[in-house]
Design a protein around this motif. Structure first.
Motif, PDB file in Angstrom:
ATOM      1  N   UNK A   1      -8.291  45.563   7.807  1.00  0.00           N
ATOM      2  CA  UNK A   1      -7.736  47.206   6.689  1.00  0.00           C
ATOM      3  C   UNK A   1      -6.286  46.762   7.068  1.00  0.00           C
ATOM      4  N   UNK A   2      -5.186  46.022   6.262  1.00  0.00           N
ATOM      5  CA  UNK A   2      -4.177  46.212   6.795  1.00  0.00           C
ATOM      6  C   UNK A   2      -3.133  47.011   5.678  1.00  0.00           C
ATOM      7  N   UNK A   3      -1.769  47.531   6.636  1.00  0.00           N
ATOM      8  CA  UNK A   3      -0.833  48.436   5.451  1.00  0.00           C
ATOM      9  C   UNK A   3       0.037  47.966   4.502  1.00  0.00           C
ATOM     10  N   UNK A   4      -0.452  48.439   3.659  1.00  0.00           N
ATOM     11  CA  UNK A   4       1.017  47.607   2.976  1.00  0.00           C
ATOM     12  C   UNK A   4       1.906  48.325   2.441  1.00  0.00           C
ATOM     13  N   UNK A   5       1.631  49.820   1.885  1.00  0.00           N
ATOM     14  CA  UNK A   5       2.825  51.009   2.015  1.00  0.00           C
ATOM     15  C   UNK A   5       2.381  51.904   2.881  1.00  0.00           C
ATOM     16  N   UNK A   6       3.016  52.685   2.451  1.00  0.00           N
ATOM     17  CA  UNK A   6       2.526  54.103   3.458  1.00  0.00           C
ATOM     18  C   UNK A   6       1.565  55.048   2.607  1.00  0.00           C
ATOM     19  N   UNK A   7       1.196  54.221   1.171  1.00  0.00           N
ATOM     20  CA  UNK A   7       0.516  54.931   0.652  1.00  0.00           C
ATOM     21  C   UNK A   7      -0.811  53.912   0.567  1.00  0.00           C
ATOM     22  N   UNK A   8      -0.798  52.605   0.691  1.00  0.00           N
ATOM     23  CA  UNK A   8      -1.427  52.012   0.174  1.00  0.00           C
ATOM     24  C   UNK A   8      -2.220  50.899   1.125  1.00  0.00           C
ATOM     25  N   UNK A   9      -3.368  50.626   0.912  1.00  0.00           N
ATOM     26  CA  UNK A   9      -3.783  49.425   2.356  1.00  0.00           C
ATOM     27  C   UNK A   9      -4.049  48.279   1.098  1.00  0.00           C
ATOM     28  N   UNK A  10      -4.070  47.334   2.096  1.00  0.00           N
ATOM     29  CA  UNK A  10      -5.271  46.213   1.658  1.00  0.00           C
ATOM     30  C   UNK A  10      -6.922  45.965   2.803  1.00  0.00           C
ATOM     31  N   UNK A  11      -7.267  45.890   1.597  1.00  0.00           N
ATOM     32  CA  UNK A  11      -8.343  45.740   2.596  1.00  0.00           C
ATOM     33  C   UNK A  11      -9.502  44.586   2.306  1.00  0.00           C
ATOM     34  N   UNK A  12      -9.690  43.819   2.871  1.00  0.00           N
ATOM     35  CA  UNK A  12     -10.303  42.314   2.995  1.00  0.00           C
ATOM     36  C   UNK A  12     -11.652  42.971   3.225  1.00  0.00           C
ATOM     37  N   UNK A  13     -12.145  41.750   2.356  1.00  0.00           N
ATOM     38  CA  UNK A  13     -14.178  41.462   2.473  1.00  0.00           C
ATOM     39  C   UNK A  13     -14.971  40.129   2.186  1.00  0.00           C
ATOM     40  N   UNK A  14     -15.651  40.138   2.796  1.00  0.00           N
ATOM     41  CA  UNK A  14     -16.994  39.496   2.389  1.00  0.00           C
ATOM     42  C   UNK A  14     -18.056  39.524   1.692  1.00  0.00           C
ATOM     43  N   UNK A  15     -18.311  38.866   1.379  1.00  0.00           N
ATOM     44  CA  UNK A  15     -19.653  39.441   0.021  1.00  0.00           C
ATOM     45  C   UNK A  15     -19.753  38.224   0.190  1.00  0.00           C
TER      46      UNK A  15
ATOM     47  N   UNK B   1      12.283  51.020  -3.119  1.00  0.00           N
ATOM     48  CA  UNK B   1      12.075  49.846  -1.798  1.00  0.00           C
ATOM     49  C   UNK B   1      10.579  50.150  -1.233  1.00  0.00           C
ATOM     50  N   UNK B   2      10.483  51.165  -0.742  1.00  0.00           N
ATOM     51  CA  UNK B   2       8.946  50.974  -0.029  1.00  0.00           C
ATOM     52  C   UNK B   2       8.314  51.108  -0.398  1.00  0.00           C
ATOM     53  N   UNK B   3       8.135  50.820  -1.749  1.00  0.00           N
ATOM     54  CA  UNK B   3       6.528  51.573  -2.420  1.00  0.00           C
ATOM     55  C   UNK B   3       6.312  50.051  -3.184  1.00  0.00           C
ATOM     56  N   UNK B   4       6.852  49.070  -2.896  1.00  0.00           N
ATOM     57  CA  UNK B   4       6.901  48.015  -3.488  1.00  0.00           C
ATOM     58  C   UNK B   4       5.388  47.137  -2.200  1.00  0.00           C
ATOM     59  N   UNK B   5       3.917  46.680  -3.435  1.00  0.00           N
ATOM     60  CA  UNK B   5       3.184  45.849  -2.523  1.00  0.00           C
ATOM     61  C   UNK B   5       4.177  43.697  -2.117  1.00  0.00           C
ATOM     62  N   UNK B   6       3.554  43.970  -1.220  1.00  0.00           N
ATOM     63  CA  UNK B   6       3.874  42.365  -1.033  1.00  0.00           C
ATOM     64  C   UNK B   6       4.621  41.475  -0.998  1.00  0.00           C
ATOM     65  N   UNK B   7       6.185  42.455  -0.266  1.00  0.00           N
ATOM     66  CA  UNK B   7       7.076  41.566  -0.911  1.00  0.00           C
ATOM     67  C   UNK B   7       7.875  40.586  -0.045  1.00  0.00           C
ATOM     68  N   UNK B   8       6.583  40.742   1.364  1.00  0.00           N
ATOM     69  CA  UNK B   8       7.682  39.237   1.960  1.00  0.00           C
ATOM     70  C   UNK B   8       7.390  38.235   1.890  1.00  0.00           C
ATOM     71  N   UNK B   9       6.105  38.647   1.642  1.00  0.00           N
ATOM     72  CA  UNK B   9       5.059  37.450   0.859  1.00  0.00           C
ATOM     73  C   UNK B   9       5.589  37.206  -0.395  1.00  0.00           C
ATOM     74  N   UNK B  10       6.043  37.729  -1.362  1.00  0.00           N
ATOM     75  CA  UNK B  10       6.422  37.049  -2.929  1.00  0.00           C
ATOM     76  C   UNK B  10       8.477  36.491  -3.285  1.00  0.00           C
TER      77      UNK B  10
END
Lengths: 197, 245
Positions: free
Chosen positions: B13-27, B149-158
């Motif tokens: 579980x990674x912090x994306x923004x103060x209110x969003x998380x990126x969740x990695x799942x294995x299916x 600026x703070x609400x952008x997802x994936x900023x550094x990667x983009x």
């Protein structure tokens, strides 16, 4: 019962009557469409039923609006899992429209402005189960919700209630429409959770 | 698509923004997916009460793992739990990946114009990542509208991708507050900006628009008025016309 998520309680504690399995209530009216919203004027709108024998019955907006109108209050269920209860609509029953058509076809394809299609068995259109509606909650149906007129088949998932509807093609054999070709169930009964293939 | 409900393991579980998380799942059993698809997540309480919501896949991984990015909605039922209550090692019930329309396929060689409003960037990110991982030579453009600026997802990667890749162009629009030193004031995406940064209709780009309903309605209407063919524009909306759901 599936995996328990410790600490998850959820918002709705009571069983809500009228809510099919896997659905949650919304007070909002979400919009789900595959592309831009077609903007169709009433004076260019027409509705056509084509029979399996090749006959065509056509109604202009003026003709459609002078047919007997019904006010219905129904629950609607979207496959993306929201349901909205007690929605009010005004329009013409499919029984009224199909009564003027000679057909023994068991299937149909609804066609919309913008190219959308969805397949519906004729049995799901008859006997007070489906309408072409042009008002929602007492006002003209907004374009993003399918105005000037859309199908309303509330006992099936809401993608069957084609927005911007322009016609119905009566068919001897069933065939998938737009979402049915893109992963969704051929029939779409929310009480049987007929969501996906 | 895999049918029915399957159990997924939460790997990260990674912090994306103060209110969003990126969740990695294995299916287990998953063998990749299409860029733009979504999964359904079902949470079940101890008394058997359950709730289901759909989340777009953000990743473009070939194997049995995928990532979703979840924004916590103030009145949400499932998203607050996914954002604040989930840890690696937890398990979730997942259906899908699902969807065959709002998807990008690497064999499509059209130029691609992506337009995102807020968290609507998630399925578009899957397309960008799938494109970067492929040998597809077509050009991708992303027009990404965020509140601040703070609400952008994936900023550094983009941003690093837009510097290093000849196939990817990134344009930011800030609707409420701009970063320090930004050349233009904050404001909604207007028709002039839209026309100046998106591919012209003449080259018939494949256009994907994703965001809140009001945003998508406004953008799709302007694109059609600017001459883009409606059947080249694919849209995914969330919420009602008034905003959140």
């Amino acid at each position: 019962m599936g995996i328990i998520s410790p600490g998850f309680f959820g918002r709705r504690r009571r069983d809500v009557p009228g809510l099919p399995p896997g659905q949650h209530l919304t007070e909002d009216f979400p919009v789900l469409s595959a592309g831009p919203t077609p903007r169709i004027r009433e004076d260019e709108w027409e509705f056509t039923i084509r029979t399996e024998a090749g006959g065509a019955h056509r109604w202009s907006w003026e003709e459609f609006i002078t047919l007997p109108q019904e006010d219905v209050t129904v629950d609607i269920h979207c496959v993306t899992s929201w349901s909205k209860l007690g929605t009010g609509w005004r329009g013409v029953s499919l029984d009224t429209l199909l009564d003027s058509v000679e057909s023994t076809a068991e299937y149909s394809m609804a066609h919309s402005y913008g190219g959308y299609t969805t397949n519906v068995p004729v049995a799901d259109l008859r006997d007070g189960k489906a309408w072409i509606v042009h008002q929602f909650d007492g006002s003209a149906l907004a374009a993003e919700h399918g105005g000037p007129a859309r199908l309303l088949i509330p006992h099936l998932y809401f993608w069957k209630s084609a927005k911007w509807v322009r016609g119905l093609e009566l068919l001897r054999h069933d065939a998938p429409g737009f979402w049915e070709s893109n992963g969704y169930h051929l029939h779409g009964d929310p009480w049987r959770e007929e969501r996906y293939w | 698509m895999r049918s029915g409900w399957n159990v997924a393991d939460v790997l990260e579980v990674r912090v994306e923004t103060p209110t969003a998380r990126t969740i990695r799942l294995r299916l287990p059993g998953l063998t990749g997916h299409l860029a733009g698809q979504h999964i359904d997540v079902r949470l079940t309480a101890e008394d058997g009460y359950s709730a289901v919501r759909s989340y777009s896949v953000a990743s473009a991984l070939p194997g049995d793992e995928l990532e979703i990015t979840v924004e916590e909605l103030a009145d949400g039922e499932v998203s607050p739990y996914l954002v604040t209550g989930l840890s690696p090692g937890d398990r979730l019930e997942v259906r899908g990946p699902i969807g065959g329309w709002f998807v990008w396929r690497p064999e499509d060689h059209s130029p691609v114009q992506l337009i995102a409003g807020g968290s609507g960037v998630v399925p578009l990110m899957a397309m960008i990542r799938a494109h970067e991982a492929s040998a597809n030579p077509s050009e991708f453009r992303l027009l990404y509208s965020v509140r601040d600026p703070e609400s952008a997802f994936y900023r550094s990667e983009l941003e690093s991708m837009s510097r290093s890749s000849h196939r990817f162009t990134l344009t930011w629009v800030y609707t409420r507050r701009v970063p320090p030193g930004w050349p233009t004031p904050a404001g909604r995406l207007d028709a002039a900006t839209l026309e100046s940064v998106v591919f012209p209709p003449g080259i018939a780009p494949a256009v994907y628009v994703c965001g809140a309903t009001g945003f998508v309605e406004a953008i799709a209407d302007r694109l059609v008025q600017a001459g883009h063919s409606p059947d080249r524009i694919r849209a995914e909306r969330y919420g009602g016309m008034d905003g959140s759901s």
